[in-house]
Scaffold this motif. Sequence first.
Motif, PDB file in Angstrom:
ATOM      1  N   THR A  35       0.818  -1.213   0.000  1.00 38.79           N
ATOM      2  CA  THR A  35       0.000   0.000   0.000  1.00 38.79           C
ATOM      3  C   THR A  35       0.854   1.267   0.000  1.00 38.79           C
ATOM      4  OG1 THR A  35      -0.089   0.229   2.412  1.00 38.79           O
ATOM      5  CG2 THR A  35      -1.741  -1.187   1.390  1.00 38.79           C
ATOM      6  N   ILE A  36       2.170   1.073  -0.014  1.00 34.69           N
ATOM      7  CA  ILE A  36       3.065   2.238   0.078  1.00 34.69           C
ATOM      8  C   ILE A  36       2.996   3.088  -1.188  1.00 34.69           C
ATOM      9  CG2 ILE A  36       5.558   2.791  -0.022  1.00 34.69           C
ATOM     10  CD1 ILE A  36       5.979   0.753   2.164  1.00 34.69           C
ATOM     11  N   LYS A  37       3.142   4.388  -0.997  1.00 33.31           N
ATOM     12  CA  LYS A  37       3.325   5.292  -2.126  1.00 33.31           C
ATOM     13  C   LYS A  37       4.710   5.901  -2.006  1.00 33.31           C
ATOM     14  CE  LYS A  37      -1.563   6.406  -2.117  1.00 33.31           C
ATOM     15  NZ  LYS A  37      -1.994   5.377  -3.058  1.00 33.31           N
ATOM     16  N   ILE A  38       5.308   6.200  -3.154  1.00 31.48           N
ATOM     17  CA  ILE A  38       6.673   6.726  -3.142  1.00 31.48           C
ATOM     18  C   ILE A  38       6.676   8.109  -3.777  1.00 31.48           C
ATOM     19  CG2 ILE A  38       9.056   6.317  -3.883  1.00 31.48           C
ATOM     20  CD1 ILE A  38       8.330   3.332  -4.171  1.00 31.48           C
ATOM     21  N   VAL A  39       7.316   9.063  -3.122  1.00 32.63           N
ATOM     22  CA  VAL A  39       7.454  10.395  -3.736  1.00 32.63           C
ATOM     23  C   VAL A  39       8.916  10.818  -3.699  1.00 32.63           C
ATOM     24  CG1 VAL A  39       5.122  11.139  -3.113  1.00 32.63           C
ATOM     25  CG2 VAL A  39       7.025  11.688  -1.600  1.00 32.63           C
ATOM     26  N   TYR A  69      -0.294  10.431   6.166  1.00 35.05           N
ATOM     27  CA  TYR A  69       0.614   9.314   5.937  1.00 35.05           C
ATOM     28  C   TYR A  69       1.603   9.211   7.086  1.00 35.05           C
ATOM     29  CZ  TYR A  69      -0.902   9.736   1.067  1.00 35.05           C
ATOM     30  OH  TYR A  69      -1.641   9.795  -0.072  1.00 35.05           O
ATOM     31  N   LYS A 118      13.610   7.141   2.874  1.00 31.81           N
ATOM     32  CA  LYS A 118      14.389   6.065   2.245  1.00 31.81           C
ATOM     33  C   LYS A 118      15.799   6.566   1.953  1.00 31.81           C
ATOM     34  CE  LYS A 118      15.634   2.434  -0.035  1.00 31.81           C
ATOM     35  NZ  LYS A 118      16.190   1.317   0.672  1.00 31.81           N
ATOM     36  N   LEU A 141      13.956  10.624  -1.152  1.00 25.91           N
ATOM     37  CA  LEU A 141      12.954   9.662  -1.589  1.00 25.91           C
ATOM     38  C   LEU A 141      12.180   9.247  -0.339  1.00 25.91           C
ATOM     39  CD1 LEU A 141      12.236   8.181  -4.271  1.00 25.91           C
ATOM     40  CD2 LEU A 141      13.642   6.283  -3.461  1.00 25.91           C
ATOM     41  N   TYR A 176       8.965   7.123   1.433  1.00 25.47           N
ATOM     42  CA  TYR A 176       7.920   6.117   1.346  1.00 25.47           C
ATOM     43  C   TYR A 176       6.762   6.605   2.207  1.00 25.47           C
ATOM     44  CZ  TYR A 176      11.150   2.599  -0.599  1.00 25.47           C
ATOM     45  OH  TYR A 176      12.026   1.901  -1.389  1.00 25.47           O
ATOM     46  N   LEU A 177       5.551   6.553   1.667  1.00 24.94           N
ATOM     47  CA  LEU A 177       4.377   7.018   2.396  1.00 24.94           C
ATOM     48  C   LEU A 177       3.488   5.828   2.724  1.00 24.94           C
ATOM     49  CD1 LEU A 177       5.479   9.566   0.904  1.00 24.94           C
ATOM     50  CD2 LEU A 177       3.114  10.249   0.525  1.00 24.94           C
TER      51      LEU A 177
END
Lengths: 614, 239
Positions: free
Chosen positions: A33-37, A55, A60, A104, A106-107
């Motif tokens: 379910t993680i989102k990455i920005v 979140y 990272k 980077l 991780y959300l």
Amino acid sequence: MSEALIPNIESFIANIDPFSRLPEALLQKVSATIKIVYLAKGEVIPPPSSEQDNYLFIVKTGAIEQRCVDGSLRGRLEEDDVFGFSLFSNSEARYQIEAIDNTLLYLVPAKTIYYIQSQYPEYAQHFTAKPEDRIDSALESTWSDSSQNSFFNRVEQVASEQFVQVNSDDSIAQAAKVMRDNDASCLIVKANNQLVGIVTCTDLIGRVIAEEKNTQSPVSEVMSTLPCTISPKASVFDAAICMMENNIQNLPIVEQGKVLGLLSLNQLFQNQRIEAIYLINKIKKSTSENKLAEHMPERDRIFQALVNDKVPADLITTILSTIMDAVNQRLIDIAIDRLGPVPCEFSWVVSGSHARKEAHILSDQDSAIILSNEATTKDKVYFRHLAMVVTKGLDLCGYELCPGKFMAVTAKWCQPLSVWQAYFKKWIRNPEYECLLNLSVFLDTRVIYGNNQYRTTLVNEFKEMLSSRIFLSKLIRDAVENRAPLGIFHNLVLSKNEHNEKTLNIKRYGINIIVDLARIYALSAKSDACNTTDRLMAVNKAGLMDDATLKNILSAYNFLKNFRFSYQVDMINKGEVPSSQINPDYFGSFERKHIKDAFRLIDDWQQYTKMRFS
Amino acid sequence: MFSLFKKTNRWDELTIKRAECLKSTLPYEVELNLSQPLVDKNTLFKALPFLVVDFETTGFESNSNDIISMGWVEIVNMQIDLERKQHFYISNSQQINHETAVINQIVPQMIQNNGIPLEEAINKLLNDSKDKILVVHGKVIEKNFLDFHAQKFLGIPELPLMWIDTMKIEEWKTAKTGGNTISQDNRLSAVRKRYNLPQYTAHNALIDSVGTAELLLAQIAHMYRDRHVTLETLYEMSQ
């Protein structure tokens, strides 16, 4: 989907607390379910507008900075750090997140956190918005796993109900036969069905065989009369302390005058031998300073064993204080043997961490003597000599001399009660720097030898004055001088003024802030408690501190104390001299996260207290 | 007949190719994908839905090598969304070259047990990407294998899809800043290293598609701080 599809992400978060606590299957679900920005250096994430946008963030790579709405620095976070817990509670002010390096992130979406909390309540504590709950769960899993730690069991859970007994007019020989036939090493002696004493194998050897005593004599002549007893509801911890303080290995378990059982040292710690009691026994039997000193390396081994066994810090400090008491008391006896009987009444007072029963392996000696007002000049000389023997002896045993010279050996601190009364009066009336320092040392006192009444007289006489608002406002000024840092960032200690320190003095900037504030609160509540935890509880009971604050502060306090001990044992294992100066290299993301929470709780409380007492 | 449109730009060219293909009888997913109008070329990066894809193959030759696996992940609102991801092993791969298998950490059992036919995987890809912009690092392999499939099984010369290529974007950026485009190592891990993106030790099609997605976000963040870049520009860079 049993096979890890994104092993790189799963294995990364599997090493990040609190995700590290989750089982693999749940970890896979969370990862999915993680989102990455990606944020370029200098970019800002605006505060979330709705709960849907909440979140938990994991860094990272890169680094981020948090700033409060007023622009003040809240914290800096680096690789492997987790943040955003407080965004889940509406109580805390929102803050802005800025990337101070290319980052980077991780959300982990709020819905995932809610899912864990609702479906896996056993892990919910680790993901709570409240820092004190997170610290508590970290403490629990790191330092006091109750399954391997029997200290908080009740006496009735560990003691056997089987015990043997005789009547006080039975003969010694009869008693010995009962012990032999039942394979018992300790015997309860009763008269009129009431407990009157106990007899142990050691007693039979020392008081019967060695003395060539007639074994037909009544057992009452060789028993230990009026033994200490313990309630079945008491904790194993209390029982251990009772045995240590009284240097005994057997405790009758008594409820409403009825003997229910017998607790022996061996039963207490079947898995965890508590060598402290054996050490105290050796201390009490030592006849010279050198012999005492020979036993002291055992103290450090006991300390290491307790820390390795994850025994909670407050228990460790109680044990170390009890050992320190025994050494100190033994040295006074040795001095009296050497100098002749004491010429007048006195009390030997300890102060500082020793008095608070918060002694640690780096504790130095803080002491004073209060003499009877009848003491002559000659008597004073006697006690200076006595103090000299004790002080040197303590030093030989590894308790360093107090750099501030707060020791009975200093003439100023070996005075009759009337002089002490004058001291207190002066200090309270002129709370200048030096007076405040003297006061703060002698506000934490405990009598370990002699007449306890002198200290009580002093404490009671000044209780009103010490709890006055004007006086407390003076004390608070001193207690808020040091502020807890924001956290650890890039192997440096990040402080409020945005300067960096190379090492973290966990005592000065953490533990002592709590100790000092607890003292002030206790004065305000007119509590006689001396131990910091006891003081906080008393203050809470008196209605001067709400339950939530009490919980927060105890959590932070226990975390810092446990953390300091773990650090010190690691240093000892590396062959280094333990200290309270912690090198930030020592901090992993787990420690960074929890120490940041602890500091934040302390700082909030300190700032609140400052307002309250100023 | 394409010569008639020589003057037209790439955009129109692609639109026409797609229309041409639709004249053939195609599987449902292929038709669905190609019948979608191309996303407006003035759409800004922020608003673009991307599907980042990676194929693991037994070699570079689409006529003699096989696709072993495919992985893709979506980027929505500039967030890589791991909830929207796919990964398939392809079951009709003839043989797995031993070396490739070691590199890709794939063993034949995985494919036998979990694999799906190539056609099914391609159809799923075309379905999932129908209203999205495809992103890949080094489009040659993915494009060639898909075109080979199109020629062999669909009777059309190629699959006219819009590809954004992070490798080409990197070359474009290097050329623009006066760098040496020939000697520069532009493999995914090397480019990621230059952006300080984490080095992943494990590899599969999905991990590499996530890695490519992270790279795209980083590239755009560095070139266009405000992310003010249109699809048309991205497409031009990718040629």
